[in-house]
Design an enzyme around this catalytic site. Sequence first.
Site, PDB file in Angstrom:
ATOM      1  N   SER A 123       0.820  -1.215   0.000  1.00 51.48           N
ATOM      2  CA  SER A 123       0.000   0.000   0.000  1.00 51.48           C
ATOM      3  C   SER A 123       0.850   1.259   0.000  1.00 51.48           C
ATOM      4  CB  SER A 123      -0.874  -0.016   1.257  1.00 51.48           C
ATOM      5  OG  SER A 123      -1.391   1.261   1.514  1.00 51.48           O
ATOM      6  N   GLU A 128       0.261   3.630   1.734  1.00 50.88           N
ATOM      7  CA  GLU A 128       0.352   4.051   3.138  1.00 50.88           C
ATOM      8  C   GLU A 128       1.736   3.748   3.722  1.00 50.88           C
ATOM      9  OE1 GLU A 128      -1.850   5.575   5.623  1.00 50.88           O
ATOM     10  OE2 GLU A 128      -2.456   6.334   3.685  1.00 50.88           O
ATOM     11  N   TYR A 167      -1.591   0.099  10.696  1.00 51.37           N
ATOM     12  CA  TYR A 167      -1.905  -0.546   9.414  1.00 51.37           C
ATOM     13  C   TYR A 167      -0.694  -0.468   8.484  1.00 51.37           C
ATOM     14  CZ  TYR A 167      -3.705  -0.856   4.629  1.00 51.37           C
ATOM     15  OH  TYR A 167      -3.874  -1.177   3.302  1.00 51.37           O
ATOM     16  N   HIS A 188      -7.456   3.459  -4.392  1.00 53.65           N
ATOM     17  CA  HIS A 188      -8.270   3.109  -5.558  1.00 53.65           C
ATOM     18  C   HIS A 188      -9.701   2.915  -5.086  1.00 53.65           C
ATOM     19  CE1 HIS A 188      -5.950  -0.223  -3.956  1.00 53.65           C
ATOM     20  NE2 HIS A 188      -6.965  -1.034  -4.215  1.00 53.65           N
ATOM     21  N   ARG A 207     -16.664   0.805  -2.796  1.00 53.02           N
ATOM     22  CA  ARG A 207     -15.833   1.178  -1.659  1.00 53.02           C
ATOM     23  C   ARG A 207     -16.675   1.172  -0.380  1.00 53.02           C
ATOM     24  NH1 ARG A 207     -10.754   1.421   0.502  1.00 53.02           N
ATOM     25  NH2 ARG A 207      -9.687   3.278  -0.216  1.00 53.02           N
ATOM     26  N   THR A 245     -13.903   8.633   0.236  1.00 56.97           N
ATOM     27  CA  THR A 245     -14.604   8.896  -1.024  1.00 56.97           C
ATOM     28  C   THR A 245     -16.070   8.463  -0.952  1.00 56.97           C
ATOM     29  OG1 THR A 245     -13.846   6.778  -1.872  1.00 56.97           O
ATOM     30  CG2 THR A 245     -12.528   8.712  -2.460  1.00 56.97           C
ATOM     31  N   ARG A 246     -16.278   7.258  -0.489  1.00 53.50           N
ATOM     32  CA  ARG A 246     -17.647   6.706  -0.461  1.00 53.50           C
ATOM     33  C   ARG A 246     -18.488   7.391   0.603  1.00 53.50           C
ATOM     34  NH1 ARG A 246     -20.776   2.137  -0.876  1.00 53.50           N
ATOM     35  NH2 ARG A 246     -22.769   3.060  -1.450  1.00 53.50           N
ATOM     36  N   LYS A 247     -17.847   7.719   1.733  1.00 54.71           N
ATOM     37  CA  LYS A 247     -18.575   8.427   2.789  1.00 54.71           C
ATOM     38  C   LYS A 247     -19.137   9.733   2.212  1.00 54.71           C
ATOM     39  CE  LYS A 247     -17.839  10.396   7.409  1.00 54.71           C
ATOM     40  NZ  LYS A 247     -16.909  10.553   8.531  1.00 54.71           N
ATOM     41  N   ALA A 304      -1.696  10.252  13.745  1.00 50.68           N
ATOM     42  CA  ALA A 304      -0.641  10.726  12.843  1.00 50.68           C
ATOM     43  C   ALA A 304      -1.239  10.667  11.436  1.00 50.68           C
ATOM     44  CB  ALA A 304       0.589   9.848  12.941  1.00 50.68           C
TER      45      ALA A 304
HETATM   46  O1  F7E Z   1      -8.821   8.483   3.979  1.00 48.49           O
HETATM   47  C1  F7E Z   1      -9.033  11.925   5.279  1.00 48.49           C
HETATM   48  C2  F7E Z   1      -8.141  10.932   6.000  1.00 48.49           C
HETATM   49  O2  F7E Z   1      -9.863   6.417   4.947  1.00 48.49           O
HETATM   50  C3  F7E Z   1      -8.330   9.345   2.993  1.00 48.49           C
HETATM   51  C4  F7E Z   1      -7.194   2.494   2.460  1.00 48.49           C
HETATM   52  O3  F7E Z   1      -7.791   1.767   1.398  1.00 48.49           O
HETATM   53  O4  F7E Z   1      -5.945   3.845   0.910  1.00 48.49           O
HETATM   54  C5  F7E Z   1      -6.858   3.907   2.008  1.00 48.49           C
HETATM   55  O5  F7E Z   1      -6.298   4.614   3.120  1.00 48.49           O
HETATM   56  C6  F7E Z   1      -7.968  10.689   3.611  1.00 48.49           C
HETATM   57  C7  F7E Z   1      -7.144  10.589   4.902  1.00 48.49           C
HETATM   58  O6  F7E Z   1      -8.173   6.232   3.040  1.00 48.49           O
HETATM   59  C8  F7E Z   1     -12.304  11.697   6.821  1.00 48.49           C
HETATM   60  O7  F7E Z   1      -7.573  11.536   7.179  1.00 48.49           O
HETATM   61  C9  F7E Z   1     -10.915  13.267   6.267  1.00 48.49           C
HETATM   62  O8  F7E Z   1      -6.121  11.552   4.875  1.00 48.49           O
HETATM   63  O9  F7E Z   1     -10.395   7.074   2.551  1.00 48.49           O
HETATM   64  P1  F7E Z   1      -9.412   7.007   3.649  1.00 48.49           P
HETATM   65  P2  F7E Z   1      -6.613   6.134   3.434  1.00 48.49           P
HETATM   66  O10 F7E Z   1      -6.386   6.360   4.874  1.00 48.49           O
HETATM   67  O11 F7E Z   1      -5.865   7.025   2.480  1.00 48.49           O
HETATM   68  C10 F7E Z   1      -4.699   3.187   1.192  1.00 48.49           C
HETATM   69  C11 F7E Z   1      -3.906   3.116  -0.105  1.00 48.49           C
HETATM   70  C12 F7E Z   1      -4.848   1.886   1.881  1.00 48.49           C
HETATM   71  O12 F7E Z   1      -4.031   0.982   1.723  1.00 48.49           O
HETATM   72  C13 F7E Z   1      -5.923   1.768   2.922  1.00 48.49           C
HETATM   73  O13 F7E Z   1      -6.256   0.414   3.166  1.00 48.49           O
HETATM   74  O14 F7E Z   1      -9.179  11.354   3.973  1.00 48.49           O
HETATM   75  N1  F7E Z   1     -10.351  12.085   5.901  1.00 48.49           N
HETATM   76  N2  F7E Z   1     -12.115  13.056   6.844  1.00 48.49           N
HETATM   77  C14 F7E Z   1     -11.202  11.090   6.223  1.00 48.49           C
HETATM   78  N3  F7E Z   1     -11.111   9.752   6.044  1.00 48.49           N
HETATM   79  C15 F7E Z   1     -12.149   8.985   6.496  1.00 48.49           C
HETATM   80  N4  F7E Z   1     -12.093   7.628   6.332  1.00 48.49           N
HETATM   81  N5  F7E Z   1     -13.257   9.553   7.101  1.00 48.49           N
HETATM   82  C16 F7E Z   1     -13.385  10.897   7.284  1.00 48.49           C
HETATM   83  O15 F7E Z   1     -14.383  11.380   7.826  1.00 48.49           O
END
Ligand code: F7E
Length: 276
Positions: free
Chosen positions: A75, A77, A98, A128, A133, A139-141, A229
């Site tokens: 990932s 990440e 993670y 992706h 999702r 994105t989906r939220k 973080a």
């Molecule tokens: O957050 C910000 C959050 O949870 C994206 C997973 O598939 O991709 C994914 O990880 C960004 C972050 O994905 C909210 O702080 C703001 O900066 O959609 P996410 P992620 O953490 O980038 C990688 C490649 C993976 O491997 C993972 O498994 O959006 N953000 N407000 C928020 N994120 C969430 N979830 N909810 C919020 O309310």
Amino acid sequence: RFFLHYADLTDSSSLAPLLYDIRPDEVYNLGAQSHVKVSFEVPEYTANVVATGALRLLEAIRRTGVRCRFYQASSSEMYGSAPAPQNESTPFHPRSPYACAKVFAHHVTVNYRESYGLHASCGILFNHESPRRGETFLTRKVTRAVARIRRGLQQKLYLGNLEARRDWGYAPDYTRAMWLMLQQDSPGDYVVGTGEVHSVREFVELAFAQADLDWRAHVEIDPRYYRPAEVDYLLADCSKARLVLGWEPSVTFGELVRIMVEADLNSPQIRASHDG
Ligand code: F7E
């Protein structure tokens, strides 16, 4: 001709029999507790599934001697706070349990390739997305909330950090990249992303605009969604995937947002709650 079999990455005794029964040509390890924020709440479980889980599966392949090709879902990440753009030689600096677990799984996959000659490849996939999702990912939220607001089912959307930047692509393009990796004569590691970066704020703005809504009237910040973080800036340099795999993304950022918003606007579930 599609069969589901049961096993669990936390239960090594279930993995070897599965390999014996199926004798697969290709194994794609996409199993995970994949939510970054949740991994701060259940770090040990996350490590067990993501890190030790990958090791269990590799070990099952080695011990059974089943001759299959192996794909590990690494990932973006893993890069965490490493400077952008990130490619296959960028050093990892993980910022969550993670991401730490994914770094272990990545290294152990490379190690099994080098130690035992497995055809094992790691796809370092950047975010992706698609209408499938999970609803707790950004994105989906957002697209689901846009549809529900549009249909009068909710008024507000609570989010965390709007300034984070991501390289968001369309999931079907990325599964094609995974498959291409396993069709190569030699295994390897590949970064997969679009090479374009956008902020959470931009995603939100565009998604609301897609449904003729002004995001400022509906979005509120809730610190509950901040992470201990954050990963601020992820941008893929996927020159290797383009060159070696001949891979290209087919969907732009704007198209991705449109596909996801439209899917939620047309979702029978959201329509049913509206009609009801
Ligand atoms: O957050 C910000 C959050 O949870 C994206 C997973 O598939 O991709 C994914 O990880 C960004 C972050 O994905 C909210 O702080 C703001 O900066 O959609 P996410 P992620 O953490 O980038 C990688 C490649 C993976 O491997 C993972 O498994 O959006 N953000 N407000 C928020 N994120 C969430 N979830 N909810 C919020 O309310």
